[in-house]
Design an enzyme around this catalytic site. Sequence first.
Site, PDB file in Angstrom:
ATOM      1  N   PHE B 131      46.068 -18.009  -3.539  1.00 38.46           N
ATOM      2  CA  PHE B 131      44.689 -18.525  -3.537  1.00 38.46           C
ATOM      3  C   PHE B 131      43.814 -17.543  -4.302  1.00 38.46           C
ATOM      4  O   PHE B 131      43.754 -16.364  -3.953  1.00 38.46           O
ATOM      5  CB  PHE B 131      44.162 -18.679  -2.104  1.00 38.46           C
ATOM      6  CG  PHE B 131      42.771 -19.261  -2.046  1.00 38.46           C
ATOM      7  CD1 PHE B 131      42.588 -20.630  -1.858  1.00 38.46           C
ATOM      8  CD2 PHE B 131      41.651 -18.460  -2.212  1.00 38.46           C
ATOM      9  CE1 PHE B 131      41.307 -21.177  -1.833  1.00 38.46           C
ATOM     10  CE2 PHE B 131      40.372 -18.996  -2.196  1.00 38.46           C
ATOM     11  CZ  PHE B 131      40.206 -20.361  -1.995  1.00 38.46           C
ATOM     12  N   ASP B 240      44.542  -9.466  -7.022  1.00 36.51           N
ATOM     13  CA  ASP B 240      43.389 -10.083  -6.375  1.00 36.51           C
ATOM     14  C   ASP B 240      43.291  -9.526  -4.959  1.00 36.51           C
ATOM     15  O   ASP B 240      44.046  -9.910  -4.070  1.00 36.51           O
ATOM     16  CB  ASP B 240      43.581 -11.604  -6.371  1.00 36.51           C
ATOM     17  CG  ASP B 240      42.430 -12.340  -5.688  1.00 36.51           C
ATOM     18  OD1 ASP B 240      41.707 -11.716  -4.887  1.00 36.51           O
ATOM     19  OD2 ASP B 240      42.277 -13.546  -5.947  1.00 36.51           O
ATOM     20  N   LYS B 271      34.150 -10.330  -0.530  1.00 37.74           N
ATOM     21  CA  LYS B 271      34.208 -10.311   0.938  1.00 37.74           C
ATOM     22  C   LYS B 271      33.738  -8.970   1.538  1.00 37.74           C
ATOM     23  O   LYS B 271      32.549  -8.689   1.513  1.00 37.74           O
ATOM     24  CB  LYS B 271      35.629 -10.664   1.404  1.00 37.74           C
ATOM     25  CG  LYS B 271      36.004 -12.136   1.078  1.00 37.74           C
ATOM     26  CD  LYS B 271      37.275 -12.548   1.766  1.00 37.74           C
ATOM     27  CE  LYS B 271      37.739 -13.926   1.371  1.00 37.74           C
ATOM     28  NZ  LYS B 271      37.069 -14.989   2.111  1.00 37.74           N
ATOM     29  N   THR B 295      23.344 -14.379 -15.595  1.00 36.42           N
ATOM     30  CA  THR B 295      21.959 -13.943 -15.372  1.00 36.42           C
ATOM     31  C   THR B 295      21.875 -12.827 -14.338  1.00 36.42           C
ATOM     32  O   THR B 295      21.157 -11.850 -14.533  1.00 36.42           O
ATOM     33  CB  THR B 295      21.098 -15.131 -14.909  1.00 36.42           C
ATOM     34  OG1 THR B 295      21.158 -16.133 -15.914  1.00 36.42           O
ATOM     35  CG2 THR B 295      19.648 -14.723 -14.716  1.00 36.42           C
TER      36      THR B 295
END
Lengths: 414, 414
Positions: B131, B240, B271, B295
């Site tokens: 994931f 990851d 997280k 931005t």
Amino acid sequence: MLDVYTQIASIPIGYNHPALTKVMTDPKNMCSMILYCVIPGRCTLLTDSNPRINGMKSNNSSSYMTGGFSRVQTMACGSCSNENAYKAIFIWYRNKMRGTPEPTPEEVRTSVINQVPGCPDLTLLSFMGGFHGRTLGCLATTHTKAIQKLDVPSFDWPIASFPQLRYPLDQFERENAREEARCLEEAEDLIVKWNQKGRHVAGVVIEPIQAEGGDNHASFDFYTKLRGITKKHGCAFLVDEVQTGGGSTGKFWAHEHWGLDDPADIVSFSKKMLTGGYYQKDSFQPDKPFRIFNTWLGDHTKNLLLTEVIKVIKTENLLDQAKRSGKVMLEGLYDLQDKYPHLLSKARGIGTFCAIDVKDEDTRNLLLLKARNKGVVLGGCGTQSIRFRPALVFKEHHAHLFLDIFNDAITELK
Amino acid sequence: MLDVYTQIASIPIGYNHPALTKVMTDPKNMCSMILYCVIPGRCTLLTDSNPRINGMKSNNSSSYMTGGFSRVQTMACGSCSNENAYKAIFIWYRNKMRGTPEPTPEEVRTSVINQVPGCPDLTLLSFMGGFHGRTLGCLATTHTKAIQKLDVPSFDWPIASFPQLRYPLDQFERENAREEARCLEEAEDLIVKWNQKGRHVAGVVIEPIQAEGGDNHASFDFYTKLRGITKKHGCAFLVDEVQTGGGSTGKFWAHEHWGLDDPADIVSFSKKMLTGGYYQKDSFQPDKPFRIFNTWLGDHTKNLLLTEVIKVIKTENLLDQAKRSGKVMLEGLYDLQDKYPHLLSKARGIGTFCAIDVKDEDTRNLLLLKARNKGVVLGGCGTQSIRFRPALVFKEHHAHLFLDIFNDAITELK
């Protein structure tokens, strides 16, 4: 410094507005500030889960705000907003094609391994010169500068021409109408052809004014007809108000200027809204939880600030202010281009959402620098445009001050 | 409530830690709180632009933190972090193929319209059960549940098997080694085959423990060999650590357990780090500004909070705490699966990053509910696992308390 760029149009009511300081020093808001929470309520109605924001809808007679939409999905930034709005469109379109939200076992199996039919070969139609973000899904609909897209794999999706209007508009009415008709015909042709070859166009995504692409405008008639084409062919219509939304055009959303009863299926936002997100029609709410989801779904602190920003916009009548300041700005820009026709052209804008073209890119960049050295922060867009993006508290005297300094900067170019 | 899930592993040092309250009530931090800024400095070194975070690197002898990496790019969330890390990988790979960062005119022209060679047909290799987020680029590497991917167009990229280890590990050493060898061979075969057909594998993306996919572990040897394969074939290796990073495994990053000198090219996080982002090697920094940009690029307020979190982790020795509490947790889970062998199996974990399997999905969901009714918040993952994700301030007595209540909840199932 006089900031006429505001962190790429992201500061709604100026720096250090006392109303916002008050929000952030209110002890009862502390909890929001020191931790991110997964709040499932945010997945449904912001209007349900946050009565203070609901207040924006029901009491906000001076602006469109949530008008026409009963659902909102918050996200952390503009790119995530569009990415998830795209997903909502694809889910909606497939459910429509299938006639049911229930997938086949084959769709379930193939979706996990990126294959059709589970991951269908649907497309989105976007416009040359459009900008919708920099993540991989968004990038497939962004067509401004090569540097933003180079070397990144993309989706082969249809891209239509955006009208290239000639200025001054009142001298080229017939040519511009022909140009818009050409672009509309091209967009419709693309939808028909891509549908015929089985790569259905699930949605059309467009900005009310192409901002990053060079402050490219099209007439309200163009958008009205494009909206009609999406309805005719069953495509969702996503209006990306990330840069145009939040009041600087003199209405809360730029698409309100079109005067349509049903201007969009989804409206995405970020920047001046402080939180990313999108408003959507009920039919675009996914049928099951966790189809549109992530850990944070934005940041509640930004919602608290936004609530206060909306109050200030109403209390201080800042939409009217944007109209008045915009009038001074645009008239001043017309004067400047009359005064320096060899340098400036195409002054344009709605409210304070204004722009002007400089004769070439190098001169534009030099002018930005000269203005900066005189205390005015400006930003470029497109190849040779300067965009003006003041905060909503930018008043007429700020506009005059800006025009004086801008004039001084221009004289240094000669 | 005893929270052993912490907003999907997102609360590093518990709710309302006084150190964080202090940060948010410090008047000198007010400016960060009430407006988002575009801070170009963030695009380069966080270590340069924020000396307080630089301090984390140089003084943080008890954890890996930025070790090995001189550059960091902040982002607003985990999905944006991976999306942009993917872009950095593609840019790096194309520059390597081309032998120069300078694109050809043909690449410049085609990139704007989503076509090769400007938007090249590069791929990323990911693993079944992995994931990596829910935006379109991330989704193409996510292979957990159909509901997350169904109806969304995707990229046809290679997907390798992730080892399915048998438990208890010490009884199935030979089978598990064979399974890992099979998966490594498959991954390498895929890289070779996809390179041969011209759809080059620019990078490999993997979690140190597959979290959403069901807390699936592989041996450190597996990761060591996989790292070797990426080097052999010139692919970037992206680890990851969105869910595993931040200390709960007893080291700051889970990949530190592998004991490698060069464990990764890019490490993404979010997280517990409160801000999203990724560490990268110098060679992955794009050659020009604005290739990786948006931005806001995160939120400086979160950086302020993270700085304080790191201080607390060091001051309170929370990495050691995670090891001690994790030991109590895991031993307790072993006891429970011995006590209820018809219900529970595969107790596993590193530090407090633990999980256990329940006999089927319905029973798992019922057990989550029963625990919740007794005041313990837990989360599921995979098809029938429960994952434990306490904050770093979770102490031995919390672990005992949790185990007692969990035992009570289990007895209600019988």
